[in-house]
Each structure stands twice: as C-alpha cells, then as structure tokens.
Design a protein around this motif. Structure first.
Motif, mmCIF file in Angstrom:
data_model
loop_
_atom_site.group_PDB
_atom_site.id
_atom_site.type_symbol
_atom_site.label_atom_id
_atom_site.label_comp_id
_atom_site.label_asym_id
_atom_site.label_seq_id
_atom_site.Cartn_x
_atom_site.Cartn_y
_atom_site.Cartn_z
ATOM 1 N N SER A 127 0.826 -1.212 0.000
ATOM 2 C CA SER A 127 0.000 0.000 0.000
ATOM 3 C C SER A 127 0.858 1.259 0.000
ATOM 4 C CB SER A 127 -0.897 0.051 1.240
ATOM 5 O OG SER A 127 -1.802 -1.013 1.213
ATOM 6 N N GLU A 128 1.968 1.173 0.722
ATOM 7 C CA GLU A 128 2.865 2.337 0.802
ATOM 8 C C GLU A 128 4.270 1.873 1.126
ATOM 9 O OE1 GLU A 128 0.505 4.236 3.920
ATOM 10 O OE2 GLU A 128 2.051 3.691 5.393
ATOM 11 N N ARG A 129 5.218 2.779 0.992
ATOM 12 C CA ARG A 129 6.609 2.478 1.290
ATOM 13 C C ARG A 129 7.249 3.755 1.824
ATOM 14 N NH1 ARG A 129 3.790 2.917 -2.472
ATOM 15 N NH2 ARG A 129 4.235 1.062 -3.704
ATOM 16 N N ARG A 130 8.422 3.622 2.459
ATOM 17 C CA ARG A 130 9.164 4.781 2.953
ATOM 18 C C ARG A 130 10.271 5.110 1.955
ATOM 19 N NH1 ARG A 130 7.973 5.571 8.465
ATOM 20 N NH2 ARG A 130 6.005 4.466 8.786
ATOM 21 N N ILE A 131 10.442 6.396 1.687
ATOM 22 C CA ILE A 131 11.519 6.817 0.787
ATOM 23 C C ILE A 131 12.405 7.817 1.531
ATOM 24 C CG2 ILE A 131 12.086 7.961 -1.403
ATOM 25 C CD1 ILE A 131 10.733 5.208 -1.836
ATOM 26 N N ALA A 132 13.687 7.492 1.608
ATOM 27 C CA ALA A 132 14.636 8.344 2.354
ATOM 28 C C ALA A 132 14.913 9.622 1.582
ATOM 29 C CB ALA A 132 15.935 7.577 2.583
ATOM 30 N N PRO A 133 15.118 10.728 2.298
ATOM 31 C CA PRO A 133 15.429 11.989 1.619
ATOM 32 C C PRO A 133 16.850 11.979 1.059
ATOM 33 C CG PRO A 133 15.564 12.266 3.999
ATOM 34 C CD PRO A 133 15.082 10.862 3.760
ATOM 35 N N VAL B 255 25.090 -7.252 13.081
ATOM 36 C CA VAL B 255 24.692 -7.564 11.703
ATOM 37 C C VAL B 255 23.665 -6.517 11.301
ATOM 38 C CG1 VAL B 255 23.712 -9.280 10.147
ATOM 39 C CG2 VAL B 255 25.123 -10.015 12.077
ATOM 40 N N ILE B 256 24.020 -5.762 10.276
ATOM 41 C CA ILE B 256 23.196 -4.613 9.879
ATOM 42 C C ILE B 256 22.799 -4.772 8.413
ATOM 43 C CG2 ILE B 256 23.139 -2.075 9.693
ATOM 44 C CD1 ILE B 256 25.551 -2.015 11.628
ATOM 45 N N SER B 257 21.555 -4.426 8.103
ATOM 46 C CA SER B 257 21.126 -4.367 6.700
ATOM 47 C C SER B 257 20.578 -2.967 6.453
ATOM 48 C CB SER B 257 20.030 -5.397 6.428
ATOM 49 O OG SER B 257 20.527 -6.698 6.630
ATOM 50 N N ALA B 258 21.172 -2.262 5.509
ATOM 51 C CA ALA B 258 20.771 -0.876 5.261
ATOM 52 C C ALA B 258 20.590 -0.678 3.762
ATOM 53 C CB ALA B 258 21.839 0.078 5.787
ATOM 54 N N GLU B 259 19.411 -0.253 3.373
ATOM 55 C CA GLU B 259 19.093 -0.221 1.942
ATOM 56 C C GLU B 259 18.411 1.089 1.554
ATOM 57 O OE1 GLU B 259 20.170 -2.656 0.160
ATOM 58 O OE2 GLU B 259 19.958 -4.576 1.210
ATOM 59 N N LYS B 260 18.999 1.754 0.559
ATOM 60 C CA LYS B 260 18.361 2.954 0.005
ATOM 61 C C LYS B 260 17.973 2.622 -1.434
ATOM 62 C CE LYS B 260 18.760 7.970 0.017
ATOM 63 N NZ LYS B 260 19.606 9.155 0.165
ATOM 64 N N MET B 261 16.980 1.722 -1.539
ATOM 65 C CA MET B 261 16.588 1.184 -2.844
ATOM 66 C C MET B 261 16.119 2.280 -3.795
ATOM 67 S SD MET B 261 17.327 -1.902 -2.475
ATOM 68 C CE MET B 261 16.621 -2.745 -3.879
ATOM 69 N N SER B 262 15.607 3.390 -3.224
ATOM 70 C CA SER B 262 15.081 4.476 -4.073
ATOM 71 C C SER B 262 16.152 5.045 -5.003
ATOM 72 C CB SER B 262 14.501 5.588 -3.198
ATOM 73 O OG SER B 262 15.472 6.058 -2.284
ATOM 74 N N THR B 263 17.451 4.837 -4.665
ATOM 75 C CA THR B 263 18.514 5.402 -5.499
ATOM 76 C C THR B 263 18.869 4.512 -6.696
ATOM 77 O OG1 THR B 263 20.232 4.389 -4.133
ATOM 78 C CG2 THR B 263 19.569 6.650 -3.573
ATOM 79 N N ILE B 264 18.407 3.252 -6.686
ATOM 80 C CA ILE B 264 18.737 2.378 -7.830
ATOM 81 C C ILE B 264 17.483 1.945 -8.602
ATOM 82 C CG2 ILE B 264 20.910 1.565 -6.823
ATOM 83 C CD1 ILE B 264 19.444 -1.140 -6.260
ATOM 84 N N ILE B 265 16.343 2.501 -8.205
ATOM 85 C CA ILE B 265 15.088 2.214 -8.911
ATOM 86 C C ILE B 265 15.012 3.093 -10.159
ATOM 87 C CG2 ILE B 265 12.588 2.625 -8.798
ATOM 88 C CD1 ILE B 265 12.774 1.947 -5.801
ATOM 89 N N LEU C 16 7.658 -1.478 -6.275
ATOM 90 C CA LEU C 16 7.861 -2.617 -5.365
ATOM 91 C C LEU C 16 8.743 -2.326 -4.156
ATOM 92 C CD1 LEU C 16 8.595 -5.382 -8.052
ATOM 93 C CD2 LEU C 16 6.409 -4.860 -6.966
ATOM 94 N N PHE C 17 9.612 -1.303 -4.262
ATOM 95 C CA PHE C 17 10.698 -1.183 -3.282
ATOM 96 C C PHE C 17 10.570 0.018 -2.358
ATOM 97 C CE2 PHE C 17 12.233 -3.732 -6.797
ATOM 98 C CZ PHE C 17 12.853 -4.787 -6.145
ATOM 99 N N GLY C 18 11.260 -0.056 -1.226
ATOM 100 C CA GLY C 18 11.302 1.050 -0.273
ATOM 101 C C GLY C 18 12.644 1.068 0.446
ATOM 102 N N ASP C 19 12.834 2.086 1.294
ATOM 103 C CA ASP C 19 14.105 2.282 2.004
ATOM 104 C C ASP C 19 13.947 1.953 3.489
ATOM 105 O OD1 ASP C 19 15.055 3.329 -0.400
ATOM 106 O OD2 ASP C 19 14.624 5.402 0.186
ATOM 107 N N GLY C 20 15.035 1.504 4.111
ATOM 108 C CA GLY C 20 15.003 1.246 5.558
ATOM 109 C C GLY C 20 16.238 0.478 5.992
#
Ligand code: COA
Length: 331
Positions: free
Chosen positions: A45-51, A141-151, A161-165
């Motif tokens: 329904s929604e996703r978070r996008i980092a600034p 163990v850390i997972s950090a993804e800014k998928m908005s930059t490669i979409i 499909l993707f979001g950041d977090g």
C-alpha cells in the motif's frame, strides 16, 4: 533428530525507517499505475523513501544504535560489523566502515556483504561462524538499503515494489542458554544473475554518460521468473532448515519471511505448511526493502510480542544473485 545446541543468539534488534511515506496513489500521479493494481498484485500500500542526503550508513547506524542499547552493548565491545546492502553509499570504502565510524565501534573489523535481499541471513550466518571460531564475542549484523537510489522511476514494473530502511541485530555467543540459531540453509545460483541486476555502472560497463542516459545503472528485473524462483527456493530452504533443526512446521511459532510480495509470502507459507496467522507481514507498509526487510520484520515481531523468550522462529529470504536461504532460531 535432536534439536541442535545453538552457538550464537540474537541479543536484541533495532530498526530505522525514514519518515517520508509514499502511497500507491502518490506513485499513480507520476506513472501509469494504480493503487488497485499494486495492492492486488503485490500487497503493497505504501513504502518509505529516504530523503536526499540521508545515507545507508546513517540509516544502518540508527538501527544498530537501537539494537545495541536494547542489548546493553557499548560500541567498544563490538568485535565485528557485518553490513549487507545492495545500495552502498560509495564504491570505496565499504558502507560498513562508514557505519562503524558513525557508531564508534573502534575495536571492530567491518565489511560489507552483497547478497541482495538474502543479506541479513547471510550476515547472521557469517557472524555465527566468526564467533564460533572464537574470534570475538559480539557481532553487529546490519542491513541498510536505500533502494530508491537504484530504482528506475520510469519503470512501473519495478518502481512500485521497493522502499528504504534499515534493520540490525546484536549477535553474541549463547553460552548454553539454548537460545539462538538452530539451523541454517543458504544457497546461491549465479547462472540466473540477469533475472534481477544492474547492467551498468560497474567494471563491465563503467559509468559514462551513455550508461546514465540509457539508465543502465538502474535495476532491471524479470518479475515472473523471479516470482517462480522465489517461491520454489524459499519453500525448499524452509523444509531443509526445519529438517536440519529436527523441527516440523507445527513447531514454528512465527515465520518471518522476506517481504517482497504478499503472493510470494502466501505461497511460501503454504508450501512450508505454516498458516498465515503465524506469518509476519509488513510488506503492505514498507514494500520490499531488500535485505533490511527481514530484520525490520523481526524487530517489529519482537516489539509486538508476536515472538518472545522460547519462541521458535523460521525466517526465509530470497534475492538477486540469485541468493536464498532459511534459518530456524529459538528466541
Ligand atoms: N501498474 C499497472 N500495471 C502494471 C504495473 C504497474 N505497476 N506493472 C506491470 N503492469 C502491467 C504489465 O505491463 C502487464 O501489462 P500487459 O499485460 O498489458 O503487458 C500486466 O501488468 C501484467 O504484468 P506481469 O508482469 O505479468 O504481472 P505479474 O502478475 O507477474 O506481477 C510483479 C508483476 C512484478 C508484481 C510480479 O511478477 C512479482 O512480484 N515478481 C517478483 C518481483 C520481486 O519480488 N522482486 C524482488 C525479489 S527479492
């Protein structure tokens, strides 16, 4: 088969989600899609996008700080920082080193792993091996993804499909408590790399004006093929992880799957023999955050009391590579 004795346990988890919520209706204003299509095909329904300006390292450090605080661990006590990301802040050095610096984990070795959406499970498994070998007591163990930059924001088949977090876990030796990782099954298949990949911008096709103009540095995906492989491989990995732990699906209190698509989650749960009431789902709120999806789901499930001391958890992930795997844990 007797339940194995765990070597390491998750002491605490943490998460970071950017404040900015982007709904399906927001996306429908700029691309040819609709809330109805996205919800029915994906469950999102929604996703978070980092600034702009908020880095993967900063998101990862925020999640890690929360996990460390909850575990009562000081930065100087951390022996190893393993960071999984498909969206490193820079090509050199690793995002793990930037994160280590932000956290002040001055006594740690830090490095990135690239296993796409399976990165958190790969990271946990590497932490387990490192601690089991006696090289340290505490891992982050850390997972950090800014998928908005490669979409590719012009490609409706992937952009929705993707979001950041970011999510994180403090992992430590379990010292006979019976809590911890019971079994792991991880696999990769590089022959299928081109089902989900970024063709340009690396050494094969270095960054150039042509790469940028044609968007070859952005993610390309064959959605249907990925869908089929995801279900088949995660279901098999769940079976094998359960077998290795001497457990059956009835023993599992909660399945924490990678959050790519509700239909993939439902199919995986069905094959694994786990009813949807025992499956954690947040893909509706965040979309697919690549490797950050599993630790964020884990953290929310712990916070909501869906899992607690003694719970048996099955977690599974799947991603580009291809990579996939499953793990059983006693909390
Ligand atoms: N909005 C509206 N229509 C869309 C759309 C969108 N966002 N994206 C695709 N469509 C259209 C297609 O163009 C196609 O139209 P056509 O029939 O006129 O050609 C139609 O919808 C069906 O497309 P298709 O790709 O067959 O849909 P699908 O049911 O396979 O669903 C995915 C597409 C991407 C949701 C699905 O394949 C999937 O989830 N795959 C796995 C992806 C994934 O999880 N990747 C990450 C793994 S870690």
């Amino acid at each position: 088969m007797k339940n194995p004795t765990p070597i390491v346990e998750i002491a605490a988890t943490g998460r970071f989600l950017p404040d900015n919520v982007v709904t399906n209706d927001d996306l429908a204003k700029t691309m040819d899609t609709s809330d109805e299509w996205i919800r029915t095909r994906t469950g999102i329904s929604e996703r978070r996008i980092a600034p702009d300006g908020l880095t993967a390292a900063e998101m990862g450090a925020s999640a890690a700080r929360q996990a460390m605080e909850r575990a009562g661990v000081q930065p100087g006590e951390v022996d190893i920082v393993i960071l999984s990301t498909a969206t490193p802040d820079r090509w050199l050095p690793s995002t793990a080193c930037d994160t280590q610096a932000l956290l002040g984990c001055d006594n740690a070795v830090a490095f990135d792993i690239m296993a796409a959406c399976s990165g958190f499970l790969y990271g946990l498994s590497m932490a387990e091996g490192y601690l089991a070998a006696g090289r340290g007591e505490i891992a982050l163990v850390i997972s950090a993804e800014k998928m908005s930059t490669i979409i590719d924001w012009d490609d409706r088949t992937t952009a929705v499909l993707f979001g950041d977090g970011a999510g994180a876990a403090v992992v430590r030796r379990s010292n006979g408590s019976g809590r911890g990782i019971l079994s792991t099954h991880l696999r990769s298949d590089g022959r299928l790399a081109n089902l989900l990949y970024r063709p340009g911008g690396g050494t094969i096709d270095p960054l150039s004006q042509g790469v940028l103009d044609e968007g070859r540095h952005l993610m390309k995906m064959q959605g249907r093929e990925i869908f089929k492989n995801a279900v088949r491989n995660m279901a098999e990995a769940c079976d094998l992880a359960l077998q290795k732990a001497g457990l059956t699906s009835d023993d599992i209190d909660l399945l924490v799957p990678h959050q790519a698509n509700i239909r993939i989650i439902e199919a995986t749960a069905k094959y694994a023999g786990i009813p949807m009431e025992k499956v954690y789902v947040n893909v509706d709120r965040y979309g697919n955050m690549s490797s950050a999806s599993v630790p964020i789901a884990f953290d929310e499930a712990l916070e909501q009391g869906r899992i607690g001391p003694g719970s048996k958890v099955l977690t599974a992930a799947f991603g580009a590579g291809l990579t996939w795997g499953a793990m059983t844990l006693r909390m």
